[in-house]
Write a protein that holds these residues in place. Structure first.
Motif, PDB file in Angstrom:
ATOM      1  N   ASN A 108      -4.017   1.054  -5.034  1.00 14.23           N
ATOM      2  CA  ASN A 108      -3.846   1.336  -3.609  1.00 14.23           C
ATOM      3  C   ASN A 108      -3.401   0.116  -2.814  1.00 14.23           C
ATOM      4  OD1 ASN A 108      -4.704   4.094  -3.814  1.00 14.23           O
ATOM      5  ND2 ASN A 108      -6.826   3.365  -3.941  1.00 14.23           N
ATOM      6  N   ASP A 164       0.733   4.496   0.672  1.00  8.95           N
ATOM      7  CA  ASP A 164       0.779   5.375   1.836  1.00  8.95           C
ATOM      8  C   ASP A 164       1.404   4.670   3.039  1.00  8.95           C
ATOM      9  OD1 ASP A 164      -0.410   7.342   0.333  1.00  8.95           O
ATOM     10  OD2 ASP A 164      -2.435   6.965   1.107  1.00  8.95           O
ATOM     11  N   ARG A 165       1.002   3.449   3.266  1.00 11.61           N
ATOM     12  CA  ARG A 165       1.532   2.694   4.398  1.00 11.61           C
ATOM     13  C   ARG A 165       3.006   2.345   4.171  1.00 11.61           C
ATOM     14  NH1 ARG A 165       2.465   2.152   9.178  1.00 11.61           N
ATOM     15  NH2 ARG A 165       2.254   0.136  10.222  1.00 11.61           N
ATOM     16  N   ALA A 198       5.281   4.121   2.721  1.00 11.88           N
ATOM     17  CA  ALA A 198       6.104   5.278   3.059  1.00 11.88           C
ATOM     18  C   ALA A 198       6.348   5.343   4.561  1.00 11.88           C
ATOM     19  CB  ALA A 198       5.430   6.559   2.562  1.00 11.88           C
ATOM     20  N   GLU A 199       5.326   5.030   5.347  1.00 14.58           N
ATOM     21  CA  GLU A 199       5.460   5.034   6.801  1.00 14.58           C
ATOM     22  C   GLU A 199       6.401   3.929   7.268  1.00 14.58           C
ATOM     23  OE1 GLU A 199       1.497   4.569   8.181  1.00 14.58           O
ATOM     24  OE2 GLU A 199       0.882   6.616   7.683  1.00 14.58           O
ATOM     25  N   LYS A 244       0.850  -1.193   0.000  1.00 17.18           N
ATOM     26  CA  LYS A 244       0.000   0.000   0.000  1.00 17.18           C
ATOM     27  C   LYS A 244       0.884   1.241   0.000  1.00 17.18           C
ATOM     28  CE  LYS A 244      -3.565  -2.417   2.681  1.00 17.18           C
ATOM     29  NZ  LYS A 244      -4.616  -2.431   1.645  1.00 17.18           N
ATOM     30  N   ASP A 246       8.718   1.988  -4.737  1.00 20.01           N
ATOM     31  CA  ASP A 246       7.625   2.513  -5.558  1.00 20.01           C
ATOM     32  C   ASP A 246       7.720   1.989  -6.985  1.00 20.01           C
ATOM     33  OD1 ASP A 246       6.613   3.912  -3.425  1.00 20.01           O
ATOM     34  OD2 ASP A 246       7.549   5.818  -3.979  1.00 20.01           O
TER      35      ASP A 246
END
Length: 276
Positions: A169, A130-131, A133-134, A128, A153
């Motif tokens: 996503n 967004d996740r 990146a965290e 995912k 990515d």
């Protein structure tokens, strides 16, 4: 990092350029209801879930080119009768962003960090954007994050996600449930100093797509992940990592669960924080 068992993002395995995918048998649920005979090992050994091969291949690709950390005071820890016994101490002090953090500054903390990071790096969350990146910010050294984020990515592109049944996503499509659960079986520190360490994590897990329309039904896999860690900002962080197959036991005689049972299990059963 130089990988001894590098897999390309195209899904190639062991340099052969091939992937192995278990397809559903004709007639009935893709998970089946028949027991696998204990002696049908030849078929079981060649039946490897293609999803986990693709996943680990992408991770390996993202880590190409990194160098192994220098470490002093290397010591090969030989297994003994207490190697799997609980130590009684608490190497995990808390969590940050849902990921265990605050590991002890010793060999025991290295083992706990390696186990927990292995779970995170081969999870559904890494797919995912967004996740992911965290996770990169939490798990990796600061000076490795930008480069690694860009490679991940690229590896987990829309085309890659689509090939394993996920949307842009990282979510499952067609009413299916994507499964990627890793379970550490054991850990071994192969090099240790106050500033750097190497730990091997022997793992099993469940990987694939749970759903009636899936052609990659969730199956199990066995692998060993090697992580190079450094002590930074009062915690162990990953500098680089690699993965190889096995050791794997002889397949058991368990009845395969239905797609609904697998999807329900993923939703209802939570994971663990691993500590030595």
């Amino acid at each position: 990092m130089s990988l001894g068992d590098e897999r390309e993002p195209s899904g190639g395995y062991g340099g052969t350029g091939q992937t192995r995918t278990r397809l559903p048998e004709s007639g009935g649920d893709v998970y089946g209801g028949a027991r696998r005979g204990g002696r049908s090992s030849s078929r079981s050994l060649v039946t490897v879930v293609g999803v986990v091969v693709l996943l680990i291949a992408a991770i390996a690709f993202a880590n190409r080119g990194n160098d192994n950390p220098d470490s002093t005071g290397a010591d090969e820890n030989q297994p003994n009768s207490s190697s799997t016994a609980a130590s009684g101490s608490q190497p995990v002090q808390g969590k940050s962003g849902g990921i265990p953090a605050g590991f002890a500054h010793d060999a025991q903390g290295v083992q706990s960090a390696g186990a927990n990071y292995a779970v995170t790096l081969v999870s559904a969350d890494i797919l995912k954007p967004d996740r992911r990146a965290e996770i990169v910010q939490q798990v990796f050294l600061t000076d490795k994050q930008a480069e690694l984020a860009a490679k991940l990515d690229q590896a987990y592109s829309k085309e890659f996600l689509s090939s394993i049944g996920l949307d842009a996503n990282g979510d499952a499509t067609g009413g299916n449930t994507y499964v990627s659960r890793t379970v550490p079986i054991g850990t071994k520190v192969t090099a240790y100093s106050a500033s750097a360490a190497t730990v091997e994590v022997w793992c099993t897990g469940v990987f694939g797509m749970a759903g009636e329309s899936s052609t990659n039904p969730a199956g199990s896999d066995w692998f060993t992940m090697t992580l190079q860690l450094r002590w930074a900002n009062s915690d162990w962080k990953v500098e680089s990592f690699s993965q190889k197959d096995g050791p794997a036991p002889v397949p058991g005689d368990n009845r395969a669960s239905s797609a609904d049972e697998m999807a329900k299990a993923v939703e209802e059963y939570g994971g663990f924080t691993y500590a030595r």
